[in-house]
Design a protein around this motif. Structure first.
Motif, PDB file in Angstrom:
ATOM      1  N   LYS A  21      -1.622   7.363 -14.493  1.00 44.79           N
ATOM      2  CA  LYS A  21      -2.553   6.979 -13.433  1.00 44.79           C
ATOM      3  C   LYS A  21      -3.242   5.649 -13.753  1.00 44.79           C
ATOM      4  O   LYS A  21      -3.443   4.806 -12.885  1.00 44.79           O
ATOM      5  CB  LYS A  21      -3.594   8.071 -13.240  1.00 44.79           C
ATOM      6  CG  LYS A  21      -3.008   9.359 -12.659  1.00 44.79           C
ATOM      7  CD  LYS A  21      -4.064  10.441 -12.545  1.00 44.79           C
ATOM      8  CE  LYS A  21      -3.466  11.740 -11.979  1.00 44.79           C
ATOM      9  NZ  LYS A  21      -4.463  12.816 -11.866  1.00 44.79           N
ATOM     10  N   GLN A  22      -3.587   5.470 -15.033  1.00 43.22           N
ATOM     11  CA  GLN A  22      -4.202   4.214 -15.458  1.00 43.22           C
ATOM     12  C   GLN A  22      -3.212   3.056 -15.333  1.00 43.22           C
ATOM     13  O   GLN A  22      -3.577   1.933 -14.942  1.00 43.22           O
ATOM     14  CB  GLN A  22      -4.703   4.335 -16.895  1.00 43.22           C
ATOM     15  CG  GLN A  22      -5.891   5.267 -17.054  1.00 43.22           C
ATOM     16  CD  GLN A  22      -6.257   5.502 -18.517  1.00 43.22           C
ATOM     17  OE1 GLN A  22      -5.612   4.956 -19.423  1.00 43.22           O
ATOM     18  NE2 GLN A  22      -7.280   6.314 -18.755  1.00 43.22           N
ATOM     19  N   ALA A  23      -1.949   3.353 -15.665  1.00 45.60           N
ATOM     20  CA  ALA A  23      -0.914   2.325 -15.580  1.00 45.60           C
ATOM     21  C   ALA A  23      -0.700   1.897 -14.125  1.00 45.60           C
ATOM     22  O   ALA A  23      -0.521   0.710 -13.828  1.00 45.60           O
ATOM     23  CB  ALA A  23       0.397   2.854 -16.165  1.00 45.60           C
ATOM     24  N   GLU A  69       0.825  -1.206   0.000  1.00 44.90           N
ATOM     25  CA  GLU A  69       0.000   0.000   0.000  1.00 44.90           C
ATOM     26  C   GLU A  69       0.863   1.261   0.000  1.00 44.90           C
ATOM     27  O   GLU A  69       0.541   2.247  -0.683  1.00 44.90           O
ATOM     28  CB  GLU A  69      -0.928  -0.010   1.224  1.00 44.90           C
ATOM     29  CG  GLU A  69      -2.041  -1.044   1.164  1.00 44.90           C
ATOM     30  CD  GLU A  69      -2.935  -0.855  -0.055  1.00 44.90           C
ATOM     31  OE1 GLU A  69      -3.181   0.313  -0.453  1.00 44.90           O
ATOM     32  OE2 GLU A  69      -3.376  -1.881  -0.619  1.00 44.90           O
ATOM     33  N   GLU A  70       1.967   1.223   0.736  1.00 42.50           N
ATOM     34  CA  GLU A  70       2.885   2.370   0.749  1.00 42.50           C
ATOM     35  C   GLU A  70       3.513   2.558  -0.629  1.00 42.50           C
ATOM     36  O   GLU A  70       3.697   3.690  -1.098  1.00 42.50           O
ATOM     37  CB  GLU A  70       3.966   2.150   1.806  1.00 42.50           C
ATOM     38  CG  GLU A  70       3.436   2.179   3.235  1.00 42.50           C
ATOM     39  CD  GLU A  70       4.505   1.838   4.258  1.00 42.50           C
ATOM     40  OE1 GLU A  70       5.626   1.442   3.835  1.00 42.50           O
ATOM     41  OE2 GLU A  70       4.230   1.951   5.471  1.00 42.50           O
ATOM     42  N   HIS A  71       3.840   1.451  -1.275  1.00 43.74           N
ATOM     43  CA  HIS A  71       4.434   1.518  -2.611  1.00 43.74           C
ATOM     44  C   HIS A  71       3.427   2.069  -3.618  1.00 43.74           C
ATOM     45  O   HIS A  71       3.779   2.906  -4.474  1.00 43.74           O
ATOM     46  CB  HIS A  71       4.894   0.121  -3.033  1.00 43.74           C
ATOM     47  CG  HIS A  71       5.604   0.100  -4.349  1.00 43.74           C
ATOM     48  ND1 HIS A  71       6.734   0.855  -4.608  1.00 43.74           N
ATOM     49  CD2 HIS A  71       5.346  -0.592  -5.502  1.00 43.74           C
ATOM     50  CE1 HIS A  71       7.144   0.631  -5.843  1.00 43.74           C
ATOM     51  NE2 HIS A  71       6.309  -0.240  -6.405  1.00 43.74           N
ATOM     52  N   TYR A  72       2.186   1.612  -3.519  1.00 44.34           N
ATOM     53  CA  TYR A  72       1.151   2.127  -4.422  1.00 44.34           C
ATOM     54  C   TYR A  72       0.983   3.637  -4.240  1.00 44.34           C
ATOM     55  O   TYR A  72       0.821   4.381  -5.229  1.00 44.34           O
ATOM     56  CB  TYR A  72      -0.194   1.432  -4.152  1.00 44.34           C
ATOM     57  CG  TYR A  72      -0.220  -0.052  -4.405  1.00 44.34           C
ATOM     58  CD1 TYR A  72       0.562  -0.626  -5.408  1.00 44.34           C
ATOM     59  CD2 TYR A  72      -1.037  -0.892  -3.635  1.00 44.34           C
ATOM     60  CE1 TYR A  72       0.521  -1.992  -5.632  1.00 44.34           C
ATOM     61  CE2 TYR A  72      -1.073  -2.255  -3.860  1.00 44.34           C
ATOM     62  CZ  TYR A  72      -0.295  -2.797  -4.853  1.00 44.34           C
ATOM     63  OH  TYR A  72      -0.329  -4.157  -5.073  1.00 44.34           O
ATOM     64  N   ALA A  73       1.012   4.077  -2.993  1.00 42.26           N
ATOM     65  CA  ALA A  73       0.838   5.504  -2.717  1.00 42.26           C
ATOM     66  C   ALA A  73       1.956   6.322  -3.366  1.00 42.26           C
ATOM     67  O   ALA A  73       1.712   7.409  -3.922  1.00 42.26           O
ATOM     68  CB  ALA A  73       0.812   5.751  -1.206  1.00 42.26           C
ATOM     69  N   LYS A  74       3.164   5.822  -3.305  1.00 38.76           N
ATOM     70  CA  LYS A  74       4.293   6.522  -3.932  1.00 38.76           C
ATOM     71  C   LYS A  74       4.141   6.566  -5.445  1.00 38.76           C
ATOM     72  O   LYS A  74       4.436   7.585  -6.085  1.00 38.76           O
ATOM     73  CB  LYS A  74       5.604   5.833  -3.551  1.00 38.76           C
ATOM     74  CG  LYS A  74       5.970   5.976  -2.074  1.00 38.76           C
ATOM     75  CD  LYS A  74       7.253   5.221  -1.760  1.00 38.76           C
ATOM     76  CE  LYS A  74       7.599   5.338  -0.282  1.00 38.76           C
ATOM     77  NZ  LYS A  74       8.841   4.582   0.053  1.00 38.76           N
ATOM     78  N   LEU A  75       3.670   5.468  -6.023  1.00 40.46           N
ATOM     79  CA  LEU A  75       3.475   5.429  -7.472  1.00 40.46           C
ATOM     80  C   LEU A  75       2.374   6.405  -7.892  1.00 40.46           C
ATOM     81  O   LEU A  75       2.501   7.111  -8.912  1.00 40.46           O
ATOM     82  CB  LEU A  75       3.111   4.009  -7.923  1.00 40.46           C
ATOM     83  CG  LEU A  75       4.219   2.957  -7.877  1.00 40.46           C
ATOM     84  CD1 LEU A  75       3.659   1.581  -8.235  1.00 40.46           C
ATOM     85  CD2 LEU A  75       5.342   3.318  -8.854  1.00 40.46           C
ATOM     86  N   GLU A  76       1.300   6.435  -7.124  1.00 43.89           N
ATOM     87  CA  GLU A  76       0.197   7.341  -7.449  1.00 43.89           C
ATOM     88  C   GLU A  76       0.626   8.800  -7.342  1.00 43.89           C
ATOM     89  O   GLU A  76       0.169   9.660  -8.108  1.00 43.89           O
ATOM     90  CB  GLU A  76      -0.987   7.058  -6.516  1.00 43.89           C
ATOM     91  CG  GLU A  76      -1.666   5.712  -6.806  1.00 43.89           C
ATOM     92  CD  GLU A  76      -2.633   5.294  -5.719  1.00 43.89           C
ATOM     93  OE1 GLU A  76      -2.625   5.949  -4.653  1.00 43.89           O
ATOM     94  OE2 GLU A  76      -3.373   4.314  -5.923  1.00 43.89           O
TER      95      GLU A  76
END
Length: 250
Positions: free
Chosen positions: A110-112, A94-101
């Protein structure tokens, strides 16, 4: 989530516990009084054998309960550790997703990121299911192996106990009927030796049940390896797609 299956299975099945516990009984049965005093002491001899048998079987049941309790504890500890590790990995993702977003600035990026997250979560879910199924199958196979060994040990003990009872009853009957003490003693010793030999033969057959553990280990390893390989393949593709999306929009 590794596990020393060799040590685990050895601990579960034990190492010839029945023969180890009953050995003193087998030895004692051979050390009967001298021929002249056998009938005079037949009740004492047979009573002591019966008592030792009862004591050894009680010890066997205690050992079995201890192993069962230890197995349950180890299972619980492993389940708790696996749940803890999964929770930590969930948090990290979840932390990694937040950084990517936060890095995604265009709609395509954003779609990727959304596609990457969906692919990873699907892969994680699939891996969890595969691991859980593997562990469940492994434990079921171990339980079956334990049950098979227990049944074989119980049968061997029952056969030995029955043979001992017959030998004891025969010895008492011979002595009561006035059979020569030497003859009664030798008949008893021969009967007990036959019971001992049968028990040892049964023990050797029981020990061969260890061979059934290798397929269990192999199946577990193959299943785990497949789950890991499949997960890695999906992750590599997801990372490649995400990287490509960010590179094309720079």
């Amino acid at each position: 989530m590794k596990m020393n299956s060799n040590k685990f299975l050895t601990g579960v099945l034990g190492t010839a516990i029945a023969i180890n516990l009953l050995s003193p009984v087998l030895v004692f049965a051979q050390k009967t009084p001298s021929s002249g005093g056998f009938c005079a002491k037949v009740d004492e001899v047979t009573s002591r054998i019966d008592q030792r048998m009862a004591n050894r079987e009680a010890q066997l049941q205690t050992k079995r309960q201890e192993r069962s309790d230890n197995l349950a504890t180890r299972k619980s500890e492993r389940d708790a550790q696996r749940a803890k590790n999964r929770s930590a990995r969930d948090t990290n993702r979840e932390e990694h997703y937040a950084k990517l977003e936060a890095r995604a600035t265009t709609d395509e990026q954003k779609q990727a990121v959304a596609a990457f997250k969906a692919a990873v979560e699907a892969a994680v879910s699939t891996r969890k299911a595969a691991v859980d199924a593997t562990i469940s199958a492994f434990r079921l196979s171990v339980d079956e192996a334990v049950a098979s060994r227990k049944s074989s040990v119980d049968t061997a003990i029952s056969t030995f106990t029955s043979a001992t009872t017959v030998a004891v009853d025969h010895a008492k009957a011979d002595c009561a009927a006035g059979v020569d003490s030497k003859t009664a003693r030798e008949t008893f010793r021969t009967s007990m030796k036959a019971a001992q030999d049968t028990f040892k033969s049964d023990r050797q057959a029981i020990e061969k049940l260890k061979d059934s553990l290798e397929p269990i280990r192999t199946a577990r390893k193959q299943s785990m390896d497949t789950a890991i390989a499949d997960f890695k393949a999906v992750m590599e593709q997801a990372r490649a797609d995400l990287k490509a999306a960010f590179q094309t929009t720079q």
